[in-house]
Design a protein around this motif. Structure first.
Motif, mmCIF file in Angstrom:
data_model
loop_
_atom_site.group_PDB
_atom_site.id
_atom_site.type_symbol
_atom_site.label_atom_id
_atom_site.label_comp_id
_atom_site.label_asym_id
_atom_site.label_seq_id
_atom_site.Cartn_x
_atom_site.Cartn_y
_atom_site.Cartn_z
ATOM 1 N N TYR A 1 15.241 9.785 55.012
ATOM 2 C CA TYR A 1 14.874 10.800 54.026
ATOM 3 C C TYR A 1 16.079 10.974 53.114
ATOM 4 O O TYR A 1 16.972 11.767 53.374
ATOM 5 C CB TYR A 1 14.459 12.104 54.701
ATOM 6 N N ARG A 2 16.105 10.217 52.037
ATOM 7 C CA ARG A 2 17.242 10.193 51.124
ATOM 8 C C ARG A 2 17.457 11.535 50.439
ATOM 9 O O ARG A 2 18.580 11.947 50.179
ATOM 10 C CB ARG A 2 17.043 9.096 50.081
ATOM 11 N N GLY A 3 16.396 12.244 50.132
ATOM 12 C CA GLY A 3 16.523 13.534 49.447
ATOM 13 C C GLY A 3 17.252 14.571 50.269
ATOM 14 O O GLY A 3 17.920 15.450 49.732
ATOM 15 N N GLY A 4 17.122 14.481 51.584
ATOM 16 C CA GLY A 4 17.833 15.361 52.501
ATOM 17 C C GLY A 4 17.709 16.834 52.171
ATOM 18 O O GLY A 4 16.767 17.289 51.515
ATOM 19 N N LEU A 5 18.685 17.567 52.638
ATOM 20 C CA LEU A 5 18.668 19.013 52.448
ATOM 21 C C LEU A 5 18.673 19.385 50.968
ATOM 22 O O LEU A 5 18.036 20.361 50.568
ATOM 23 C CB LEU A 5 19.845 19.668 53.169
ATOM 24 N N HIS A 6 19.347 18.605 50.161
ATOM 25 C CA HIS A 6 19.422 18.854 48.716
ATOM 26 C C HIS A 6 18.026 18.968 48.103
ATOM 27 O O HIS A 6 17.680 19.977 47.493
ATOM 28 C CB HIS A 6 20.210 17.708 48.076
ATOM 29 N N ASP A 7 17.219 17.935 48.266
ATOM 30 C CA ASP A 7 15.893 17.942 47.649
ATOM 31 C C ASP A 7 14.948 18.905 48.353
ATOM 32 O O ASP A 7 14.142 19.585 47.708
ATOM 33 C CB ASP A 7 15.301 16.534 47.634
ATOM 34 N N TRP A 8 15.026 18.967 49.679
ATOM 35 C CA TRP A 8 14.153 19.859 50.456
ATOM 36 C C TRP A 8 14.322 21.306 49.981
ATOM 37 O O TRP A 8 13.353 21.995 49.690
ATOM 38 C CB TRP A 8 14.506 19.726 51.932
ATOM 39 N N ALA A 9 15.570 21.752 49.880
ATOM 40 C CA ALA A 9 15.845 23.133 49.470
ATOM 41 C C ALA A 9 15.490 23.381 48.017
ATOM 42 O O ALA A 9 14.900 24.417 47.688
ATOM 43 C CB ALA A 9 17.319 23.464 49.711
ATOM 44 N N THR A 10 15.824 22.450 47.141
ATOM 45 C CA THR A 10 15.557 22.686 45.716
ATOM 46 C C THR A 10 14.072 22.650 45.406
ATOM 47 O O THR A 10 13.648 23.222 44.403
ATOM 48 C CB THR A 10 16.323 21.698 44.814
#
Length: 156
Positions: free
Chosen positions: A139-148
């Motif tokens: 999951y390349r998006g990780g916490l960055h994409d998940w949270a945003t």
């Protein structure tokens, strides 16, 4: 060609001090996040042959089919939050703890996001140690994409 390449390279926006590598809410503004961009180096979309890179919808679908989430961030880079249901196995410890993973279930690994090297490092170490690439998802998006994107977070 060199001038074209220079135009699309990320500008050097490094700064002194400790960057905030986890998106955080904007105080007093519901549903708004602030993202620090002065840390890390953008990671490739495909980190290893045979490992599928997934986005948020695929993460949710895989979890519904029995996959597990592994947060590969070291404790200092977690900022007190993770994805709901994620186990933490820091990338530095992943090989020593690979027996905690089940090759019969897809293991989705993530870290802080597209510019964080912790998950790619964990994936490469696991594969080098003989773990099957087909049992992993990145999951390349990780916490960055998940949270945003406004998906729920869990405290650690």
């Amino acid at each position: 060609m060199t001038s074209e390449k220079q135009q699309i390279e990320r500008a050097d926006r490094t700064r002194d001090g400790d960057p905030q590598n986890v998106p955080r809410p904007v105080e007093g503004e519901a549903d708004r996040m602030v993202v620090e961009t002065t840390w890390g180096e953008v990671q490739p979309l495909q980190v290893a042959t045979g490992v599928t890179t997934v986005g948020e919808l695929e993460v949710i679908e895989l979890l519904g089919r029995g996959a597990v989430l592994v947060d590969t961030r070291v404790p200092d880079s977690r900022s007190g939050v993770t994805l709901p249901g994620a186990a933490n196995i820091p990338h530095d410890d992943i090989v020593a703890r690979k027996d905690e993973l089940d090759t019969a279930r897809t293991t989705i690994v993530f870290c802080n996001g597209p510019q964080c090297p912790q998950s790619p490092d964990a994936i490469r170490k696991l594969i080098d140690a003989g773990y099957p690439a087909s049992a992993l998802a990145y999951y390349r998006g990780g916490l960055h994409d998940w949270a945003t994107l406004g998906y729920p977070l869990a405290s650690v």
